[in-house]
Scaffold this active site. Structure first.
Site, short mmCIF file in Angstrom:
data_model
loop_
_atom_site.label_atom_id
_atom_site.label_comp_id
_atom_site.label_asym_id
_atom_site.label_seq_id
_atom_site.Cartn_x
_atom_site.Cartn_y
_atom_site.Cartn_z
N GLY A 1 0.77 -1.24 0.00
CA GLY A 1 0.00 0.00 0.00
C GLY A 1 0.80 1.29 0.00
O GLY A 1 0.33 2.30 0.50
N THR A 2 2.00 1.27 -0.61
CA THR A 2 2.74 2.54 -0.66
C THR A 2 2.04 3.55 -1.57
O THR A 2 2.09 4.75 -1.32
CB THR A 2 4.21 2.35 -1.11
OG1 THR A 2 4.24 1.89 -2.45
CG2 THR A 2 4.95 1.39 -0.19
N ILE B 1 -7.47 -9.32 -11.87
CA ILE B 1 -7.98 -8.75 -13.13
C ILE B 1 -9.50 -8.69 -13.05
O ILE B 1 -10.16 -9.64 -12.62
CB ILE B 1 -7.49 -9.58 -14.33
CG1 ILE B 1 -5.98 -9.36 -14.49
CG2 ILE B 1 -8.23 -9.18 -15.60
CD1 ILE B 1 -5.33 -10.15 -15.58
N LEU B 2 -10.05 -7.54 -13.43
CA LEU B 2 -11.49 -7.32 -13.32
C LEU B 2 -12.17 -7.60 -14.66
O LEU B 2 -11.64 -7.26 -15.72
CB LEU B 2 -11.75 -5.88 -12.88
CG LEU B 2 -11.21 -5.56 -11.48
CD1 LEU B 2 -11.08 -4.06 -11.27
CD2 LEU B 2 -12.09 -6.19 -10.40
N ASN C 1 -5.91 2.91 -12.78
CA ASN C 1 -4.92 1.96 -12.28
C ASN C 1 -3.53 2.54 -12.48
O ASN C 1 -3.28 3.25 -13.45
CB ASN C 1 -5.03 0.65 -13.09
CG ASN C 1 -3.98 -0.37 -12.70
OD1 ASN C 1 -3.81 -0.69 -11.52
ND2 ASN C 1 -3.24 -0.89 -13.67
N HIS D 1 0.32 1.42 -13.21
CA HIS D 1 1.11 0.28 -13.68
C HIS D 1 2.58 0.70 -13.74
O HIS D 1 2.89 1.78 -14.25
CB HIS D 1 0.62 -0.17 -15.07
CG HIS D 1 1.38 -1.35 -15.56
ND1 HIS D 1 1.14 -2.63 -15.10
CD2 HIS D 1 2.42 -1.44 -16.43
CE1 HIS D 1 1.99 -3.46 -15.68
NE2 HIS D 1 2.77 -2.76 -16.49
C1 GAR Z 1 3.17 -0.98 -7.53
O1 GAR Z 1 4.45 -0.92 -8.09
C2 GAR Z 1 2.12 -0.99 -8.60
O2 GAR Z 1 2.44 -0.19 -9.70
C3 GAR Z 1 2.14 -2.44 -9.01
O3 GAR Z 1 2.25 -3.13 -7.78
C4 GAR Z 1 2.94 -2.33 -6.83
C5 GAR Z 1 2.10 -2.20 -5.58
O4 GAR Z 1 2.81 -1.58 -4.54
N1 GAR Z 1 0.96 -2.78 -9.73
C6 GAR Z 1 0.96 -3.64 -10.76
O5 GAR Z 1 1.93 -4.26 -11.11
C7 GAR Z 1 -0.40 -3.79 -11.45
N2 GAR Z 1 -0.24 -4.45 -12.71
P1 GAR Z 1 2.07 -0.88 -3.31
O6 GAR Z 1 1.14 -1.92 -2.70
O7 GAR Z 1 3.19 -0.55 -2.36
O8 GAR Z 1 1.35 0.32 -3.82
#
Ligand code: GAR
Length: 202
Positions: A15-16, A93-94, A108, A110
């Protein structure tokens, strides 16, 4: 008169990016929306703790407990009058049923410059490993609208990040988060919320 759009953030992990949204709201960068709900599809995700620390309502919805997983999400989101859904490290995936229900209301983040290193199977560290394996010298992050095609919706913002010679997937992930994701996700959320309230008040 709609003053602020109600934002739900969907998470699966640390959750950063959620934290960046919470901090941006506190700093007034997000001013057209308010995070009212955080939903996790993983039990005990640290993101839930971050939400609780900020006084935001949390829900955990597990696929194992809800055969109609997306139906349950819709019930909670509609029950809360959510205007914008932000996927922030949400690793599921939704389907078209869900994305059509919230057309132009889901965004989203990415961790690459779409259309590189995206689509099904590209998530988290895998994205950065693929970029390093390919040997690209520049990567980055993208915020986009979510439709039925994984990572295929209209792009809202992108930011490039240089790859360093001795990068590992982990060091690259950290730099992409710090230099791109945590900046463009809150800015995009504000932009979309601002459009939503402008449209609603016409
Ligand atoms: C982030 O780097 C986000 O961009 C990626 O997962 C990480 C979650 O980190 N998402 C994907 O790869 C989606 N395809 P977080 O929980 O610390 O925000």
């Amino acid at each position: 008169m709609l003053n602020k759009a109600r934002i739900a953030v969907l998470v699966s992990g640390g959750g950063t990016n959620l934290q960046a949204l919470i901090d941006a709201q506190a700093a007034g960068i997000i001013k057209s929306g308010e995070i009212t709900l955080v939903i996790s599809n993983k039990e005990g995700a640290y993101a839930l703790q971050r939400a609780a620390n900020a006084g935001i309502r949390t829900e955990t919805v597990l696929k194992s407990e809800h055969p109609d997983f997306e139906g349950k999400l819709i019930e909670i989101l509609d029950g809360d009058g959510i205007d914008l859904i932000v996927l922030a490290g949400f690793m599921s995936i939704l389907s078209e049923r869900f994305t059509n229900h919230y057309k132009d209301r889901i965004i989203n983040v990415h961790p690459s410059l779409i259309p590189s290193f995206c689509g099904e199977g590209f998530y988290g560290l895998r994205v950065h490993r693929a970029a390093l394996d390919y040997g690209v010298k520049v990567t980055g992050a993208t915020v986009h609208f979510v439709n039925e095609i994984p990572d295929g919706g209209r792009i809202i913002m992108q930011k490039a990040v240089d790859i360093e010679p001795d990068d590992t997937p982990e060091t690259l992930q950290k730099r992409v988060m710090e230099q791109a994701e945590w900046i463009i996700l809150p800015l995009s959320a504000e932009k979309v919320c601002n459009n939503i309230i402008t449209e609603a008040n016409k």
